[in-house]
Design an enzyme around this catalytic site. Structure first.
Site, PDB file in Angstrom:
ATOM      1  CG  ASP A   1       0.004 -14.554  -3.543  1.00 45.11           C
ATOM      2  OD1 ASP A   1      -1.051 -14.517  -2.877  1.00 45.11           O
ATOM      3  OD2 ASP A   1       0.452 -13.568  -4.169  1.00 45.11           O
TER       4      ASP A   1
ATOM      5  CD1 TRP B   1       0.492  -8.122  -8.834  1.00 43.45           C
ATOM      6  CD2 TRP B   1       1.065  -8.733  -6.747  1.00 43.45           C
ATOM      7  NE1 TRP B   1      -0.099  -7.254  -7.950  1.00 43.45           N
ATOM      8  CE2 TRP B   1       0.233  -7.603  -6.674  1.00 43.45           C
ATOM      9  CE3 TRP B   1       1.542  -9.290  -5.561  1.00 43.45           C
ATOM     10  CZ2 TRP B   1      -0.124  -7.016  -5.455  1.00 43.45           C
ATOM     11  CZ3 TRP B   1       1.187  -8.720  -4.357  1.00 43.45           C
ATOM     12  CH2 TRP B   1       0.368  -7.594  -4.310  1.00 43.45           C
TER      13      TRP B   1
ATOM     14  CE  LYS C   1      -7.277  -9.394  -6.050  1.00 40.57           C
ATOM     15  NZ  LYS C   1      -6.791  -8.247  -6.760  1.00 40.57           N
TER      16      LYS C   1
HETATM   17  C1  LMR Z   1      -3.684  -6.618  -9.156  1.00 38.94           C
HETATM   18  O1  LMR Z   1      -2.782  -7.435  -9.395  1.00 38.94           O
HETATM   19  O2  LMR Z   1      -4.129  -5.840 -10.002  1.00 38.94           O
HETATM   20  C2  LMR Z   1      -4.296  -6.567  -7.791  1.00 38.94           C
HETATM   21  O3  LMR Z   1      -3.771  -7.578  -6.994  1.00 38.94           O
HETATM   22  C3  LMR Z   1      -4.243  -5.232  -7.182  1.00 38.94           C
HETATM   23  C4  LMR Z   1      -2.870  -4.856  -6.731  1.00 38.94           C
HETATM   24  O4  LMR Z   1      -2.736  -4.563  -5.545  1.00 38.94           O
HETATM   25  O5  LMR Z   1      -1.940  -4.844  -7.529  1.00 38.94           O
END
Ligand code: LMR
Length: 404
Positions: free
Chosen positions: A218, A137, A253
């Protein structure tokens, strides 16, 4: 009145849009009716709406009837919330809970937990370095960089096979200096949707112990993989191993409480005394950062988690969301096949959580947005959780057409 005096502000450059939240803004402004938002990780119902879970609605009504005043919370948040978080992560009968060796604070979502955790580690490590998975991420990198970490990567996802490059990942972990922080996704890996098997987790735990690494897990999608307990497998293995580790968790979520910013940071320590000292340090960081957390969302979660009937309702709500995402995976793959996709997308059905790493090319992603109003994150991640029976065929058709 504006001033002509020059200032350091004059040279401030425009920051780039966030790859996920920026895309979301662009989606909102798109006037096309047929548009589909496969960008941000938000679950939507068959009607394309973010759900208000029935357990949340009921709890909010009770709260409104009671009409509590808006006082400050303790720095670490609502005590019943923090204990509820621990039970979900470790299981209600966990030794970690019995021995009181975990320190938990309520945070501003999972992102806030990552930041408080990063700040805490930064305050105790000499040359703080964290390794994140390739890919991860995007915000993971930003959070740790802003907290003053050197950020590196470890091999994770093999594009050719769509599987984890497990041997390479283990080799990399074996080569690290002690006290390196390893950021891992406990379940529903974001963005790939590909998780280690239980046996692989067991091996990861062993390497972390042998190499004296600091695992940072996480878990933002607990309940979206298999179920609440199975999705916590990695956390529970780390807990049983006795190693010190850190967890950032979120109810955005699984309670559909995105805007309420309901998360938690948990540090698992050697014993109760160490946990108390760690908690005191994290509380100092929180106090100097945002003082204390907001009430509304955490109160909802604490109420639901401490009421058996509401908890049962939550489990049903969560099962429904997870099952619908699985169905959408299946329908998307079927529709892609039916509409003559050149590429085999069957791997989408084997991935976990809200996301799939689609392996669409940057050109295809651009055409999807421009020509069809189908929004996909640059990395090629698609949020399967925002598909429904009305937009899945349109989406599949668009994906087939951009392969031409
Ligand atoms: C995502 O990965 O789309 C979500 O966790 C929202 C974000 O804050 O990026």
């Amino acid at each position: 009145m504006s001033t002509s005096v020059s200032s350091v502000f004059d040279s401030i450059k425009m920051a780039p849009d966030d790859p996920i939240l920026g895309l979301n803004e662009a989606f909102k402004e798109d006037p096309r009716k047929e548009k589909v938002n496969l960008g941000i990780g938000v679950y939507c119902t068959e009607d394309g709406k973010v759900p208000l879970l029935s357990c949340v609605e009921k709890t909010e009504k009770q709260m409104a009837e009671k009409g509590d005043p808006h006082t400050y919370l303790p720095i670490s948040g609502i005590p019943d919330y923090d204990s509820g978080v621990q039970k979900l992560l470790f299981g209600p009968d966990s030794e970690v809970i019995k021995d009181k060796r975990a320190a938990t604070v309520q945070t501003l979502g999972g992102t806030g937990a990552l930041k408080e955790g990063a700040d805490f580690l930064h305050s105790i490590l000499d040359d703080p370095e964290v390794l994140v998975s390739t890919p991860t991420w995007g915000n993971h990198i930003a959070i740790f960089e802003h907290a003053g970490f050197k950020v590196g990567t470890y091999p994770y996802y093999d594009k050719a096979t769509g599987k984890i490059e497990f041997d390479k990942m283990i080799d990399c972990l074996q080569s690290l200096e002690p006290k390196t922080v390893i950021l891992m996704h406990a379940c529903c890996h974001n963005p790939t949707g590909v998780d280690p098997t239980q046996e692989q987790w067991d091996e990861i735990v062993q390497v972390c112990i042998e190499k004296d690494l600091i695992p940072f897990l996480d878990i933002a999608y607990q309940g979206f993989g298999k179920d609440l307990d199975s999705d916590a497998y990695a956390i529970r293995q780390f807990a049983d191993s006795g190693i010190r580790f850190i967890v950032a968790s979120s109810f955005s979520k699984n309670f559909s409480l995105y805007g309420e910013r309901v998360g938690a940071l948990t540090v698992v320590c050697k014993d109760e005394d160490e946990a108390k000292r760690v908690l005191s340090q994290i509380k100092s960081l929180v106090r100097a950062n945002y003082s204390n957390p907001p009430t509304h969302g955490a109160k909802i979660v604490a109420t639901v988690l401490n009421d058996p009937e509401l908890t049962e309702q939550w489990h049903k709500d969560l099962d429904e969301m997870r099952d619908r995402v699985k169905l959408m995976r299946k329908l998307l793959v079927e529709s892609l096949k039916k509409q003559g996709s050149k590429k085999d997308f069957s791997f989408i059905e084997n991935q976990n959580g809200m996301f799939s790493f689609s392996q669409l090319t940057p050109e295809q992603i651009e055409r999807l947005r421009k020509d069809y109003g189908v929004y996909v994150v640059k990395s090629s991640r698609i949020c399967v959780a925002s598909l429904n029976k009305n937009n899945v065929d349109y989406t599949a058709k668009a994906i087939c057409e951009v392969q031409e």
